[in-house]
Design a protein around this motif. Sequence first.
Motif, short mmCIF file in Angstrom:
data_model
loop_
_atom_site.label_atom_id
_atom_site.label_comp_id
_atom_site.label_asym_id
_atom_site.label_seq_id
_atom_site.Cartn_x
_atom_site.Cartn_y
_atom_site.Cartn_z
N GLN A 126 0.84 -1.20 0.00
CA GLN A 126 0.00 0.00 0.00
C GLN A 126 0.88 1.25 0.00
OE1 GLN A 126 -2.51 -0.54 3.44
NE2 GLN A 126 -4.18 -1.45 2.26
N ARG A 127 1.94 1.22 0.79
CA ARG A 127 2.85 2.37 0.83
C ARG A 127 3.58 2.52 -0.50
NH1 ARG A 127 5.06 5.51 4.77
NH2 ARG A 127 7.10 6.42 4.33
N ALA A 128 4.03 1.40 -1.06
CA ALA A 128 4.71 1.46 -2.35
C ALA A 128 3.79 2.02 -3.43
CB ALA A 128 5.21 0.07 -2.75
N ALA A 129 2.52 1.59 -3.43
CA ALA A 129 1.58 2.08 -4.43
C ALA A 129 1.32 3.57 -4.26
CB ALA A 129 0.27 1.30 -4.33
N ALA A 130 1.22 4.03 -3.01
CA ALA A 130 0.98 5.45 -2.77
C ALA A 130 2.13 6.30 -3.28
CB ALA A 130 0.77 5.69 -1.27
N LEU A 131 3.33 5.70 -3.31
CA LEU A 131 4.51 6.41 -3.80
C LEU A 131 4.79 6.09 -5.27
CD1 LEU A 131 6.79 5.86 -0.66
CD2 LEU A 131 5.55 7.93 -1.29
N HIS A 132 3.83 5.40 -5.91
CA HIS A 132 3.90 5.08 -7.34
C HIS A 132 5.14 4.24 -7.67
CE1 HIS A 132 0.64 7.92 -7.78
NE2 HIS A 132 1.37 8.85 -7.20
N ARG A 133 5.34 3.22 -6.84
CA ARG A 133 6.48 2.34 -7.03
C ARG A 133 6.01 0.96 -7.46
NH1 ARG A 133 10.76 2.93 -2.34
NH2 ARG A 133 12.05 2.26 -4.08
N ARG A 134 6.67 0.39 -8.45
CA ARG A 134 6.28 -0.92 -8.98
C ARG A 134 6.88 -2.02 -8.12
NH1 ARG A 134 8.49 -3.32 -14.69
NH2 ARG A 134 10.46 -3.01 -13.54
N PRO A 135 6.05 -2.98 -7.64
CA PRO A 135 6.60 -4.12 -6.90
C PRO A 135 7.20 -5.16 -7.84
CG PRO A 135 4.22 -4.31 -6.99
CD PRO A 135 4.58 -3.00 -7.66
N VAL A 136 8.33 -5.72 -7.44
CA VAL A 136 9.02 -6.77 -8.20
C VAL A 136 9.36 -7.88 -7.22
CG1 VAL A 136 11.03 -7.38 -9.59
CG2 VAL A 136 10.02 -5.09 -9.81
N LEU A 137 9.03 -9.12 -7.55
CA LEU A 137 9.36 -10.26 -6.70
C LEU A 137 10.45 -11.10 -7.34
CD1 LEU A 137 8.78 -12.12 -4.22
CD2 LEU A 137 7.19 -13.37 -5.71
N LEU A 138 11.52 -11.36 -6.57
CA LEU A 138 12.56 -12.30 -6.97
C LEU A 138 12.37 -13.57 -6.15
CD1 LEU A 138 15.68 -9.91 -6.88
CD2 LEU A 138 14.05 -10.28 -8.75
N ALA A 139 12.25 -14.72 -6.81
CA ALA A 139 11.95 -15.96 -6.09
C ALA A 139 12.61 -17.16 -6.74
CB ALA A 139 10.43 -16.17 -6.03
N SER A 140 12.70 -18.24 -5.98
CA SER A 140 13.17 -19.54 -6.48
C SER A 140 11.97 -20.40 -6.86
CB SER A 140 13.99 -20.27 -5.41
OG SER A 140 15.11 -19.52 -5.02
N ALA A 141 12.18 -21.31 -7.78
CA ALA A 141 11.09 -22.19 -8.19
C ALA A 141 11.64 -23.52 -8.68
CB ALA A 141 10.26 -21.54 -9.29
N SER A 142 10.80 -24.55 -8.59
CA SER A 142 11.10 -25.81 -9.25
C SER A 142 10.57 -25.73 -10.68
CB SER A 142 10.47 -26.98 -8.49
OG SER A 142 9.06 -26.88 -8.50
N PRO A 143 11.04 -26.61 -11.58
CA PRO A 143 10.74 -26.47 -13.01
C PRO A 143 9.25 -26.54 -13.35
CG PRO A 143 12.64 -27.86 -12.70
CD PRO A 143 12.06 -27.65 -11.33
N MET A 144 8.94 -25.96 -14.51
CA MET A 144 7.58 -25.95 -15.02
C MET A 144 7.11 -27.36 -15.38
SD MET A 144 6.09 -23.70 -18.22
CE MET A 144 6.48 -24.90 -19.51
N ASP A 145 5.84 -27.65 -15.10
CA ASP A 145 5.29 -28.95 -15.47
C ASP A 145 4.63 -28.87 -16.85
OD1 ASP A 145 2.78 -27.77 -15.14
OD2 ASP A 145 2.37 -28.76 -13.23
N SER A 146 4.03 -29.96 -17.26
CA SER A 146 3.46 -30.03 -18.60
C SER A 146 2.21 -29.17 -18.76
CB SER A 146 3.12 -31.48 -18.95
OG SER A 146 2.19 -32.01 -18.03
#
Length: 456
Positions: A126-146
Amino acid sequence: MYNGKKRRRYIPMSLSEEYNRKKKNSAGEVLQAIQDGDYVLSAQAMAEPVSLLEQMPLLKKWGRKGITYNSCMPMADLPWYHDPAMGETLEHVSWFFSAPTRKAHAEGLCSFLPAGSTSLVRKTLQRAAALHRRPVLLASASPMDSHGYFSLSLSALFERDIIDRGALVLLEVSPHFPRTWGDTLLPISQVAAFVETDRRAPVSPLPGMGELDRKIAAQVAELIPDGSTLQLGVGHIPSAVAEALKNRKHLGIHTGLFSDSLMDLIRSGAVDNSQKGFLDGISLCAFANGSQELYDFLDDNPGVVFRRGTFANEPKIIARNRNMVSLNTGLEIDLTGQCAAESMGATQFSATGAQTETVQGAQLSPGGKSILALHSVYTARNIRGEKVLKSKIVPYFQPGTIVSTSRNEIDYVVTEYGVAWLRGASVKERVKELIAVAHPAFREKLRAEAWRCGIG
């Protein structure tokens, strides 16, 4: 393109094209998506995408400015955390301190961001949006399935809510991360870019158990009957409690953290999730932390379901379980029942986490209770450098100490000297109960201070 071990399946052409379009050749290429002013959040603890994070100094090289980087209980101590020059590019804040962020904080290079586990995403974004800042998530993942789904693997604690609030998602994808079920499943349509790596998930050493841990655990176990639903943390005491519960029957699991201790309870037969009264038949958690054996156990295991923290830690959701028992710990407890779980004085050690929510949820549950279990003393050094014992039960906190759980919420307190039941107790009764479970060497001083303060 690989799908990971045991998952080599046919991928439809449309998914293959999208996969190849979003796959990058290096972590640096993925990070190019981060722009000036972005609010960048990292997946927490064992789920942090280290291969991406190691390359964050590239942002400085590219001249990026005005970025905030939000970590949570980081495991990797990255050199740039301690580089003052990175301050020209980004500000480092953290929801939950661990060794790397405690060190960076001492250097003036990281600031703590207070929030409860069920409100941290909402309030921060909410604070980031009020300041017009774009959220970015960096994350780990296991591989894509079919079917076009990655898995966020070891954490859905806040990652899913960040994604659902419109964050740009950048992934590190490794076949060595377990594929988990629930809110961790992420369609490729919600991923902006990713890089494939061969990095293994970090593991935590199994906590040892001493005589005092087992003594405390035996008393905690007496408070947990057959058919209870458990929330256990990680550490010496929760591990000892799990060991003491292996002779119980029909236990259930609804917890934030899933650990080796809970895996062992399932394997022992003590947990079958048959009497929870809510989501029977499954163990529910928000994130996992432990050994490679634990990760192998979680891999493709539909019996353990990961849910976002705003579900798993929400008191009204927790309360839907029968006989819910939350087990937490603290750094200090004062004689009125206030619990300091994250700081002593102005020194920030960790965070409140989900302690307050799980305490509340357990006590709202039919037959439920919350337990704070801790050693009665700890060892510190005096001004001469000598080791001395100090009581964890104190008449009052040092200035600057953060109260993680208020005295209004405290139920059971357990040390190696017994059980103090504070639910519905007056201050005078609490003083008596807590002094009785304090280390004998400190009881007289505690009585004297309680009398001096007018609470004894």
